[in-house]
Motif scaffolding. Structure first.
Motif, PDB file in Angstrom:
ATOM      1  N   ARG A   9       0.656  -1.111   0.399  1.00 60.57           N
ATOM      2  CA  ARG A   9      -0.189   0.595  -0.051  1.00 60.57           C
ATOM      3  C   ARG A   9       0.992   0.638  -0.364  1.00 60.57           C
ATOM      4  NH1 ARG A   9      -4.574  -0.023   4.253  1.00 60.57           N
ATOM      5  NH2 ARG A   9      -5.223   2.115   3.038  1.00 60.57           N
ATOM      6  N   VAL A  10       1.716   0.581   0.335  1.00 57.93           N
ATOM      7  CA  VAL A  10       3.095   2.095   0.469  1.00 57.93           C
ATOM      8  C   VAL A  10       4.322   2.203   0.047  1.00 57.93           C
ATOM      9  CG1 VAL A  10       4.715   3.936   1.788  1.00 57.93           C
ATOM     10  CG2 VAL A  10       2.369   2.642   2.838  1.00 57.93           C
ATOM     11  N   ARG A  11       4.441   3.359  -1.049  1.00 54.83           N
ATOM     12  CA  ARG A  11       5.297   3.844  -2.200  1.00 54.83           C
ATOM     13  C   ARG A  11       6.410   4.360  -1.426  1.00 54.83           C
ATOM     14  NH1 ARG A  11       5.281   2.924  -7.929  1.00 54.83           N
ATOM     15  NH2 ARG A  11       5.657   0.721  -8.051  1.00 54.83           N
ATOM     16  N   LEU A  12       7.071   3.721  -1.314  1.00 57.33           N
ATOM     17  CA  LEU A  12       8.677   5.752  -1.184  1.00 57.33           C
ATOM     18  C   LEU A  12       9.417   5.766  -2.214  1.00 57.33           C
ATOM     19  CD1 LEU A  12       9.180   7.592   1.243  1.00 57.33           C
ATOM     20  CD2 LEU A  12      11.121   5.626   1.857  1.00 57.33           C
ATOM     21  N   LEU A  13       9.291   7.398  -2.468  1.00 57.09           N
ATOM     22  CA  LEU A  13      10.306   7.402  -3.917  1.00 57.09           C
ATOM     23  C   LEU A  13      11.343   8.068  -3.205  1.00 57.09           C
ATOM     24  CD1 LEU A  13      10.108   7.060  -6.608  1.00 57.09           C
ATOM     25  CD2 LEU A  13       9.076   8.935  -7.151  1.00 57.09           C
ATOM     26  N   THR A  14      12.355   7.643  -3.661  1.00 54.78           N
ATOM     27  CA  THR A  14      13.664   8.051  -2.907  1.00 54.78           C
ATOM     28  C   THR A  14      15.053   8.293  -3.657  1.00 54.78           C
ATOM     29  OG1 THR A  14      14.588   5.946  -2.367  1.00 54.78           O
ATOM     30  CG2 THR A  14      13.459   6.662  -0.759  1.00 54.78           C
ATOM     31  N   ARG A  15      15.790   9.083  -3.339  1.00 56.52           N
ATOM     32  CA  ARG A  15      17.518   8.778  -3.633  1.00 56.52           C
ATOM     33  C   ARG A  15      18.205   8.358  -2.896  1.00 56.52           C
ATOM     34  NH1 ARG A  15      16.065  13.696  -6.966  1.00 56.52           N
ATOM     35  NH2 ARG A  15      16.189  13.331  -8.622  1.00 56.52           N
ATOM     36  N   VAL A  28       8.269   5.099   8.149  1.00 61.84           N
ATOM     37  CA  VAL A  28       7.690   4.783   6.972  1.00 61.84           C
ATOM     38  C   VAL A  28       7.099   3.169   7.373  1.00 61.84           C
ATOM     39  CG1 VAL A  28       7.391   2.985   4.727  1.00 61.84           C
ATOM     40  CG2 VAL A  28       6.735   6.041   5.073  1.00 61.84           C
ATOM     41  N   GLU A  29       8.841   3.073   7.830  1.00 61.97           N
ATOM     42  CA  GLU A  29       9.036   0.808   8.276  1.00 61.97           C
ATOM     43  C   GLU A  29       8.348   1.140   9.783  1.00 61.97           C
ATOM     44  OE1 GLU A  29      12.993   1.153   8.565  1.00 61.97           O
ATOM     45  OE2 GLU A  29      13.717   0.445   6.914  1.00 61.97           O
ATOM     46  N   GLN A  30       8.953   2.595  10.097  1.00 66.42           N
ATOM     47  CA  GLN A  30       8.185   2.285  11.534  1.00 66.42           C
ATOM     48  C   GLN A  30       6.270   1.976  12.031  1.00 66.42           C
ATOM     49  OE1 GLN A  30       9.667   5.047  13.979  1.00 66.42           O
ATOM     50  NE2 GLN A  30      11.436   4.718  14.498  1.00 66.42           N
ATOM     51  N   VAL A  31       5.838   2.877  10.779  1.00 69.25           N
ATOM     52  CA  VAL A  31       4.812   2.451  11.082  1.00 69.25           C
ATOM     53  C   VAL A  31       4.324   1.483  10.193  1.00 69.25           C
ATOM     54  CG1 VAL A  31       2.593   3.643   9.372  1.00 69.25           C
ATOM     55  CG2 VAL A  31       4.494   5.333  10.643  1.00 69.25           C
ATOM     56  N   CYS A  32       3.957   1.299   9.590  1.00 65.66           N
ATOM     57  CA  CYS A  32       3.538  -0.227   8.737  1.00 65.66           C
ATOM     58  C   CYS A  32       4.219  -1.197   9.389  1.00 65.66           C
ATOM     59  CB  CYS A  32       5.495  -0.460   6.894  1.00 65.66           C
ATOM     60  SG  CYS A  32       4.830   0.795   5.853  1.00 65.66           S
ATOM     61  N   ALA A  33       5.264  -0.717   9.854  1.00 62.92           N
ATOM     62  CA  ALA A  33       5.435  -2.650  10.824  1.00 62.92           C
ATOM     63  C   ALA A  33       4.156  -2.637  11.977  1.00 62.92           C
ATOM     64  CB  ALA A  33       6.624  -2.706  11.455  1.00 62.92           C
ATOM     65  N   PHE A  66       3.620   7.631  -1.558  1.00 58.28           N
ATOM     66  CA  PHE A  66       2.131   7.418  -1.954  1.00 58.28           C
ATOM     67  C   PHE A  66       1.679   5.628  -1.040  1.00 58.28           C
ATOM     68  CE2 PHE A  66       5.439   8.756  -5.019  1.00 58.28           C
ATOM     69  CZ  PHE A  66       4.326   9.076  -6.247  1.00 58.28           C
ATOM     70  N   VAL A  67       0.075   6.446  -0.612  1.00 54.91           N
ATOM     71  CA  VAL A  67      -0.889   5.430  -0.383  1.00 54.91           C
ATOM     72  C   VAL A  67      -1.656   4.578  -0.987  1.00 54.91           C
ATOM     73  CG1 VAL A  67      -2.027   5.220   1.389  1.00 54.91           C
ATOM     74  CG2 VAL A  67      -0.337   6.451   2.133  1.00 54.91           C
ATOM     75  N   ARG A  81      -0.340  11.583  10.373  1.00 51.80           N
ATOM     76  CA  ARG A  81      -1.083  11.167   8.823  1.00 51.80           C
ATOM     77  C   ARG A  81      -1.126   9.943   8.509  1.00 51.80           C
ATOM     78  NH1 ARG A  81      -1.881  13.347   4.000  1.00 51.80           N
ATOM     79  NH2 ARG A  81      -1.140  14.772   3.046  1.00 51.80           N
ATOM     80  N   LEU A  82      -0.321   8.942   8.163  1.00 52.26           N
ATOM     81  CA  LEU A  82       0.321   7.804   7.231  1.00 52.26           C
ATOM     82  C   LEU A  82      -0.728   7.117   8.019  1.00 52.26           C
ATOM     83  CD1 LEU A  82       1.350   6.192   4.781  1.00 52.26           C
ATOM     84  CD2 LEU A  82       3.676   5.889   7.102  1.00 52.26           C
ATOM     85  N   ARG A  83      -0.770   6.618   9.422  1.00 52.18           N
ATOM     86  CA  ARG A  83      -1.446   5.569  10.071  1.00 52.18           C
ATOM     87  C   ARG A  83      -3.090   5.784   9.897  1.00 52.18           C
ATOM     88  NH1 ARG A  83       1.487   7.577  14.541  1.00 52.18           N
ATOM     89  NH2 ARG A  83       3.150   5.787  15.023  1.00 52.18           N
ATOM     90  N   THR A  84      -3.390   7.500   9.787  1.00 49.56           N
ATOM     91  CA  THR A  84      -4.607   7.691   9.456  1.00 49.56           C
ATOM     92  C   THR A  84      -5.115   7.162   7.850  1.00 49.56           C
ATOM     93  OG1 THR A  84      -4.774   9.731  10.848  1.00 49.56           O
ATOM     94  CG2 THR A  84      -6.631   9.335   8.763  1.00 49.56           C
ATOM     95  N   ALA A  85      -4.718   7.703   6.905  1.00 53.41           N
ATOM     96  CA  ALA A  85      -4.124   7.071   5.547  1.00 53.41           C
ATOM     97  C   ALA A  85      -4.269   5.136   5.184  1.00 53.41           C
ATOM     98  CB  ALA A  85      -3.037   7.510   4.626  1.00 53.41           C
TER      99      ALA A  85
END
Length: 91
Positions: A9-15, A28-33, A66-67, A81-85
């Motif tokens: 559900r979550v995509r993280l676009l990084t460099r 993202v790692e913490q919330v998704c876990a 992205f969610v 905000r990520l938890r809510t989404a």
């Protein structure tokens, strides 16, 4: 960004070497876990080789979160905000 039903559900676009990306990845790692959700990380520069539009669109906003295929945040990720989404049903 097209999503398949079984995609994370979550995509993280990084460099690489991006300190904001490192901070966003940690959130993202913490919330998704915590919520039992998977996420995927995509290197913008590597992905832009196949999709130059990615670089044009997001180069100044990394990290971008992205969610369910929709842009959620950029630069910083707010954990609440990520938890809510993620509490909403998958789109």
């Amino acid at each position: 960004m097209d999503r398949t039903p079984d995609a994370p559900r979550v995509r993280l676009l990084t460099r690489p070497g991006c300190h904001l990306c490192d901070e966003a990845r940690t959130v993202v790692e913490q919330v998704c876990a915590e919520l039992g959700e998977a996420y995927e990380e995509v290197d913008l520069d590597a992905a832009a080789a196949d999709d130059p539009e990615l670089r044009r669109r997001y180069t100044d906003e990394v990290p971008v979160t992205f969610v369910d295929g929709a842009q959620h945040d950029y630069w910083r990720v707010d954990p609440a905000r990520l938890r809510t989404a993620l509490a909403r049903p998958r789109r």
